[in-house]
Scaffold this active site. Structure first.
Site, PDB file in Angstrom:
ATOM      1  N   GLU A 111       1.021  -1.233   0.002  1.00 14.19           N
ATOM      2  CA  GLU A 111      -0.149   0.259   0.007  1.00 14.19           C
ATOM      3  C   GLU A 111       0.757   1.194   0.025  1.00 14.19           C
ATOM      4  OE1 GLU A 111      -2.788  -0.186   3.177  1.00 14.19           O
ATOM      5  OE2 GLU A 111      -4.071  -1.827   2.206  1.00 14.19           O
ATOM      6  N   GLU A 162      -6.257  -7.900  -0.239  1.00 10.28           N
ATOM      7  CA  GLU A 162      -6.667  -7.861   1.195  1.00 10.28           C
ATOM      8  C   GLU A 162      -8.200  -7.279   0.857  1.00 10.28           C
ATOM      9  OE1 GLU A 162      -4.937  -4.800   3.905  1.00 10.28           O
ATOM     10  OE2 GLU A 162      -2.797  -5.822   3.536  1.00 10.28           O
TER      11      GLU A 162
HETATM   12  C1  FCB Z   1      -4.760  -2.264   5.381  1.00  9.05           C
HETATM   13  C2  FCB Z   1      -3.481  -2.699   6.170  1.00  9.05           C
HETATM   14  C3  FCB Z   1      -3.477  -3.805   6.882  1.00  9.05           C
HETATM   15  C4  FCB Z   1      -4.822  -3.443   7.773  1.00  9.05           C
HETATM   16  C5  FCB Z   1      -5.947  -3.274   7.063  1.00  9.05           C
HETATM   17  C6  FCB Z   1      -7.213  -3.486   7.880  1.00  9.05           C
HETATM   18  O1  FCB Z   1      -4.687  -0.851   4.918  1.00  9.05           O
HETATM   19  O2  FCB Z   1      -2.610  -3.251   4.803  1.00  9.05           O
HETATM   20  O3  FCB Z   1      -2.391  -3.947   7.639  1.00  9.05           O
HETATM   21  O4  FCB Z   1      -4.388  -2.395   8.623  1.00  9.05           O
HETATM   22  O5  FCB Z   1      -5.895  -2.017   6.136  1.00  9.05           O
END
Ligand code: FCB
Length: 440
Positions: A167, A351
């Site tokens: 990210e 994610e």
């Molecule tokens: C993302 C992150 C991860 C976690 C999620 C909820 O931005 O990569 O580490 O904090 O959000």
């Protein structure tokens, strides 16, 4: 869950994700100080000033955690390697205990038939490098390349995939403009530099890993769907700009070797000298793209300095983070990424998940809301596939409750409940539902 493996293309992979600082316990195994330790120790930054010293103690309990992964029937596990655990000073002498730890972890995954998907950096910058300016210092690309060489020199022969940075938006904007994450700066010049240098570091790491003979290298960006808060042209422009510095800047750099014009209107004056000459490194070819997706934001205009806009409270049901649940956004980004940037490369949702209240009652956590969240997002993944996006896999965030950054241990994203006093792990209803859906 309302799906089985057969609802997805042949070979579609399911996984769970974690990150090093959030689960390992940085007090253990010779890890060095990170900028998250000092950010957390500074009043007002993190709920109850909690840090990752113990976290889930995955450093010692990793076997139990890999067994939980295996019983979840996932194909792949996305974890990250802590820079400060491998190189406690950020540079120089490696910590052999740290290298051994990742070595055992990778072998432990392979023994259980799970593919190791490594992320090199998920935010635990070694403090000595933070002292030198961290992501503001152009040399970080070189330091990161050296770290890549050390850790991948050890495990790169056995990982299934690797991505340099988790990210870039969070590393750049969230940490240097909004100040919500370490190092907690609120400065546009620092932001512009961090946003550019994080991509330079990404490209440098890709080059380094190619040099080591590694394949299946990718980039992982996070995306938020930006919608105008009302139907005025001003709100449309505000949402468009949010989409620019959040979503299009990093994808533009990596996949098109350019930054969007609308973002440069604000950041251009603050970019480091010679940034235009770095795109051959930044745009090194990658083999796949990872998308992290959670929510949408309603954006409206404000007066004041660029970007002159603000988030407006939205009407949709929200998670415990206060994030609106908006599965259509995931489909939008899968299709847009495929069409506008990656043009056929495999896409992974690296994610997706939600924080819930997740209270334990009689030894059980009934997190039906999470089951629903995951099922609704996976339905949108199927639609994106049907409409031509080359989506090859999906990872739930997260395997277990963990250190949720500035929210400390308060926000629970796990499929597995963690009691942060006893460190006991208890699979939630969502874990059992996913394990059943993925069983072969
Ligand atoms: C993302 C992150 C991860 C976690 C999620 C909820 O931005 O990569 O580490 O904090 O959000």
């Amino acid at each position: 869950m309302d799906f089985t493996r057969s609802d997805f293309p042949e070979g579609f992979l399911f996984g769970a994700a974690t990150s090093s600082y959030q689960i390992e316990g940085h007090a253990f195994g010779g890890a060095g100080s990170t900028h998250w330790d000092t950010f957390a120790a500074t009043p007002g930054n993190v709920t109850r000033a909690e840090d990752g010293a113990t976290a889930c103690d995955h450093y010692h309990k990793w076997k139990q955690d890999l067994d939980l992964l295996a019983a979840l029937n996932v194909d792949v596990y996305r974890f990250s390697t802590s820079w400060a655990r491998v190189l406690p000073e950020g540079r120089g002498a490696p910590n052999n205990d740290g290298l051994d730890f990742y070595d055992r972890l990778v072998d432990g995954l392979l023994e259980r038939g799970i593919k190791p998907a490594a992320t090199l950096y998920h935010w635990e910058l070694p403090s000595p490098l933070a002292d030198l300016g961290g992501w503001r210092n152009r040399d970080i690309a070189m330091w990161f390349g050296d770290f890549t060489e050390v850790i991948m020199g050890r495990i790169g022969d056995r990982v299934w995939s690797a991505a340099p940075i988790n990210e870039p938006w969070c590393v750049g904007w969230l940490s240097h403009f909004l100040g919500h994450h370490a190092p907690g700066l609120r400065d546009i010049r620092a932001t512009a530099r961090a946003m550019h240098h994080v991509l330079l570091a990404h490209g440098t790491a890709i080059q380094t890993m190619r040099g080591l003979g590694m394949a299946h290298l990718g980039a992982v960006c996070n995306f938020e769907f930006a919608e105008p808060a009302d139907d005025t042209p001003e709100a449309a422009a505000a949402a468009r700009l949010y989409d620019g510095y959040y979503n299009r800047f990093f994808m533009g750099g990596i996949f098109r070797k350019e930054y969007p014009e609308d973002v440069l209107e604000g950041l251009g004056a603050h970019m480091p000298e010679g940034w235009q000459d770095d795109f051959d490194v930044i745009g090194q070819p990658v083999d796949w793209c990872g998308l992290n997706y959670y929510t949408r934001k309603l954006i409206g205009p404000t007066g004041g300095a660029w970007p002159a806009h603000e988030e407006v409270d939205g009407p949709l049901p929200k998670t415990a983070m206060g994030w609106e649940i908006y599965p259509d956004g995931l489909k939008h980004f899968l299709k847009r990424t495929h069409e506008d940037y990656t043009k056929g490369l495999p896409l992974y949702i690296t994610e997706n998940g939600m924080a819930g209240p997740d209270e334990m009652e009689n030894g059980e956590v009934r997190d039906e809301a999470r089951i629903d969240y995951l099922a609704r997002h996976l339905a949108k993944v199927r639609e994106a596939v049907d409409e031509g996006a080359n989506v090859a896999g999906y990872f739930v965030w997260s395997l277990m409750d963990n250190y949720e950054w500035s929210f400390g241990y308060e926000k629970r994203f796990g499929l597995v409940h963690v009691d942060f006093d006893t460190l006991a792990r208890t699979p939630k209803a969502s874990y059992h539902a996913l394990a059943a859906a993925l069983s072969r």
